[in-house]
Design an enzyme around this catalytic site. Structure first.
Site, PDB file in Angstrom:
ATOM      1  N   LYS A 270       0.861  -1.194   0.000  1.00  0.00           N
ATOM      2  CA  LYS A 270       0.000   0.000   0.000  1.00  0.00           C
ATOM      3  C   LYS A 270       0.889   1.233   0.000  1.00  0.00           C
ATOM      4  O   LYS A 270       1.750   1.391   0.862  1.00  0.00           O
ATOM      5  CB  LYS A 270      -0.929  -0.005   1.222  1.00  0.00           C
ATOM      6  CG  LYS A 270      -1.713   1.304   1.402  1.00  0.00           C
ATOM      7  CD  LYS A 270      -2.730   1.253   2.550  1.00  0.00           C
ATOM      8  CE  LYS A 270      -3.315   2.644   2.844  1.00  0.00           C
ATOM      9  NZ  LYS A 270      -4.297   2.639   3.941  1.00  0.00           N
ATOM     10  N   ASP A 275      -2.263  10.090   4.113  1.00  0.00           N
ATOM     11  CA  ASP A 275      -3.689   9.797   4.224  1.00  0.00           C
ATOM     12  C   ASP A 275      -4.367  10.820   5.124  1.00  0.00           C
ATOM     13  O   ASP A 275      -4.369  10.693   6.345  1.00  0.00           O
ATOM     14  CB  ASP A 275      -3.895   8.376   4.780  1.00  0.00           C
ATOM     15  CG  ASP A 275      -5.368   7.998   4.844  1.00  0.00           C
ATOM     16  OD1 ASP A 275      -6.201   8.751   4.296  1.00  0.00           O
ATOM     17  OD2 ASP A 275      -5.681   6.936   5.441  1.00  0.00           O
ATOM     18  N   LYS A 282      -9.800  13.109   8.404  1.00  0.00           N
ATOM     19  CA  LYS A 282      -9.463  12.552   9.711  1.00  0.00           C
ATOM     20  C   LYS A 282      -9.348  13.681  10.726  1.00  0.00           C
ATOM     21  O   LYS A 282      -8.932  14.781  10.379  1.00  0.00           O
ATOM     22  CB  LYS A 282      -8.099  11.844   9.649  1.00  0.00           C
ATOM     23  CG  LYS A 282      -8.100  10.484   8.978  1.00  0.00           C
ATOM     24  CD  LYS A 282      -6.683   9.900   8.992  1.00  0.00           C
ATOM     25  CE  LYS A 282      -6.600   8.605   8.197  1.00  0.00           C
ATOM     26  NZ  LYS A 282      -7.350   7.493   8.805  1.00  0.00           N
ATOM     27  N   ASP A 293       1.487   5.928   5.972  1.00  0.00           N
ATOM     28  CA  ASP A 293       0.553   5.100   5.206  1.00  0.00           C
ATOM     29  C   ASP A 293       1.186   4.528   3.932  1.00  0.00           C
ATOM     30  O   ASP A 293       0.529   3.843   3.160  1.00  0.00           O
ATOM     31  CB  ASP A 293      -0.716   5.899   4.883  1.00  0.00           C
ATOM     32  CG  ASP A 293      -1.973   5.048   4.996  1.00  0.00           C
ATOM     33  OD1 ASP A 293      -1.888   3.953   5.587  1.00  0.00           O
ATOM     34  OD2 ASP A 293      -3.022   5.466   4.483  1.00  0.00           O
ATOM     35  N   ASP A 352     -12.097   7.714   3.495  1.00  0.00           N
ATOM     36  CA  ASP A 352     -10.933   7.339   4.303  1.00  0.00           C
ATOM     37  C   ASP A 352     -10.616   5.844   4.185  1.00  0.00           C
ATOM     38  O   ASP A 352      -9.585   5.377   4.657  1.00  0.00           O
ATOM     39  CB  ASP A 352     -11.187   7.727   5.770  1.00  0.00           C
ATOM     40  CG  ASP A 352      -9.905   7.784   6.577  1.00  0.00           C
ATOM     41  OD1 ASP A 352      -8.814   7.729   5.962  1.00  0.00           O
ATOM     42  OD2 ASP A 352     -10.000   7.873   7.813  1.00  0.00           O
ATOM     43  N   ARG A 356      -7.870   0.223   0.417  1.00  0.00           N
ATOM     44  CA  ARG A 356      -8.447  -0.955  -0.239  1.00  0.00           C
ATOM     45  C   ARG A 356      -8.813  -0.664  -1.684  1.00  0.00           C
ATOM     46  O   ARG A 356      -8.830  -1.564  -2.520  1.00  0.00           O
ATOM     47  CB  ARG A 356      -9.672  -1.437   0.564  1.00  0.00           C
ATOM     48  CG  ARG A 356     -10.772  -0.453   0.638  1.00  0.00           C
ATOM     49  CD  ARG A 356     -11.805  -0.794   1.718  1.00  0.00           C
ATOM     50  NE  ARG A 356     -11.283  -0.554   3.070  1.00  0.00           N
ATOM     51  CZ  ARG A 356     -11.955  -0.827   4.172  1.00  0.00           C
ATOM     52  NH1 ARG A 356     -13.161  -1.369   4.104  1.00  0.00           N
ATOM     53  NH2 ARG A 356     -11.428  -0.579   5.356  1.00  0.00           N
TER      54      ARG A 356
END
Ligand code: BES
Ligand code: MN
Ligand code: ZN
Length: 493
Positions: A270, A275, A282, A293, A352, A356
């Site tokens: 990843k 992020d 966030k 991240d 967020d 994936r």
């Protein structure tokens, strides 16, 4: 520079080798030391047995240390005795751990330019000298790591040389091989740590691509935004939209020199370079460490940076879908419907849950390479951190043999992995009214829900997913290089 000293091996007598610090050891409960520590004790007129153990009560508990002046009785100025704990509990993993502690201690000592060490474990410990030396090198170089690029006053400059000293020719030779192997592992780990510790302004998608391109003996292909569009990676592209930094899809390929590779394997990391959460922003405290991240991408880059030294017999594809998750004016929105590379549609429930989405397209790409196995590594869910904490990564997948092997390889490298299930029930909450699926479901069981989401993009290959959200970056300690040792062991096993 991550580590400021060199590690080596020398043939010779410990008591006759000049050094600022000599490291020897003691198993818990031993009153009269034997072996190398015994020899030093005799050279020091019984100071260790009579004074340190007898009077001071040093008991050799795991990780305990005692520093002793030698007053010219041996060639080293000081002796650092390290407790190895109970002999029956002593393992190679403990040796790596103890080596990390020892170098940290040395780096804090006043004068420790030259440090020499006994080959712990090779005598009474009963370890293979090569393995023991590998662990000492690994632990010493990983523990001696510093990230001080942005500090005016450089840190941990005290140790210049760390040398394992042994008088036997056989041990000396084996230790040399072991140190060489340990160095490779530590280099990969520290490479990954350097990238994940960097400020996010530095480690942009373009920077990761540039680093990949600089790797020797690796075929590297970088896909630019237009190429990514052509490939139909609608999920990955959507995540990248809110950032001023262009996305890069990085494909690194290592081909072994053997005629027919044992197998073909793709490893995805990843690579969210920052992020922010996107429009589902966030809160500040959760965003604080989100430069990490891309830790999984850093791990894959670390692995690929040493793969020519590891020389595994399998073909390895390192893949990174690199971008930032930002809330810019072009950002993807909750409610958007994305089409992944395999044609499946995804309703954005939460921006967020971006990792994936990028992994979905990377998994499709990996499967099209017709590899036998795919491993993805990701700082994917806070839920995994809640479930397993900071010392254990989560592992899931569709092939138990592969998962078992990865858990074993992790354990051998001192990395704990714990399997989480991908039961049918987890699929329920990902159902969408208007698309094939949503990108988030229930908060409960969040790590496994992310796992079943990813499974949609895995076609006809053995697959394992490792969630390193809790292990990749530790408060006050920084990046750990999580996953690197597991992957190395997996490739060479
Ligand atoms: N990068 C985070 C996961 C994360 C959390 C990594 C803590 C390291 C430490 C991921 O992209 C994320 O934001 N996940 C969300 C998913 C949720 C919206 C379903 C999470 O875990 O809260
Ligand atoms: Mn996120
Ligand atoms: Zn993320």
């Amino acid at each position: 520079m991550a580590v400021k000293f060199d590690i080596g091996v020398a043939k010779g007598m410990l008591e006759e080798t000049p050094a600022n610090v000599l490291i020897i050891n003691l198993f818990e409960g031993v009153k009269i030391p034997a072996g190398a520590t015994g020899a030093i004790d005799i050279a020091l007129d019984g100071m260790i047995s009579k004074f340190v153990i007898g009077k001071e009560g040093f008991d050799g508990k795991f990780g305990s240390t005692y520093v002793l002046q030698t007053n010219g009785k041996i060639a080293a100025e000081k002796v650092l005795i390290v407790g190895l704990g109970k002999n029956k509990d002593f393992t190679l993993n403990r040796l790596r751990e103890i080596s990390e502690k020892v170098i940290k201690k040395c780096l804090k000592m006043h004068n420790a330019k030259k440090v020499i060490s006994v080959l712990h474990g090779a005598g009474i410990g009963g370890f293979d000298p090569e393995q023991a030396a590998k662990m000492i090198a690994e632990g010493t170089l990983i523990g001696g790591y510093t990230f001080d690029k942005y500090k005016s006053e450089k840190q941990n400059t005290k140790v210049q040389d760390f040398i394992i000293v042994d008088m036997s020719e056989d041990n000396y030779k084996k230790a040399k091989t072991g140190v060489k192997k340990g160095k490779i592992v530590a280099n990969a780990v520290n490479f990954a740590k350097d990238l994940a510790n960097e400020q996010p302004a530095f480690t942009t998608p373009s920077k990761l691509a540039e680093i990949a391109q600089g790797m020797k003996d690796i075929d590297v292909r970088i896909y630019e935004k237009e190429d990514i569009e052509k490939m139909g990676m609608g999920a990955f592209l959507a995540v990248a939209k809110g950032s001023a930094q262009p996305p890069k899809f990085i494909h690194m390929k290592y081909v072994p020199s053997v005629k027919t590779p044992q197998k073909k394997i793709a490893i995805i990391g990843k690579g969210i370079c920052f992020d922010s959460g996107g429009l589902d922003l966030k809160p500040p405290s959760s965003m604080l460490n989100m430069k990490d991240d891309m830790s999984a991408a850093a791990a894959v880059l670390g692995l690929m940076s040493v793969i020519r030294d590891l020389k595994p017999g399998c073909e390895v594809h390192g893949l990174i879908a690199a971008c930032e998750n930002m809330p810019g004016s072009a950002a993807y929105k909750p409610g958007d419907i994305l089409t992944a590379k395999n044609g499946m549609t995804i309703e954005v429930d939460n921006t967020d849950a971006e990792g994936r989405l990028t992994l979905a397209d990377a998994l499709c790409y990996a499967c099209e390479l017709e590899v036998d196995e795919v491993i993805d590594l990701a700082t994917l869910t806070g839920a995994c951190v809640v479930a397993l904490g900071n010392a254990v990564s989560g592992i899931m997948g569709n092939n138990q043999t592969m998962i078992d092997k990865l858990i074993k390889c992790g354990a051998a490298g001192g990395e704990k992995l714990w399997q989480l299930p991908l039961f049918e029930e987890y699929k329920e909450s990902l159902k969408s009214d208007i698309a094939d699926m949503k990108n988030t479901g229930s908060r409960m069981g969040g790590a496994q829900i992310a796992g079943v989401f990813l499974e949609n993009f895995v076609k006809k290959v053995r697959w394992a997913h490792i969630d390193i959200a809790g292990t990749a970056f530790i408060e006050k300690k920084g990046a750990t290089g999580a996953g690197v040792r597991t992957l190395i062991n997996y490739l060479i096993s």
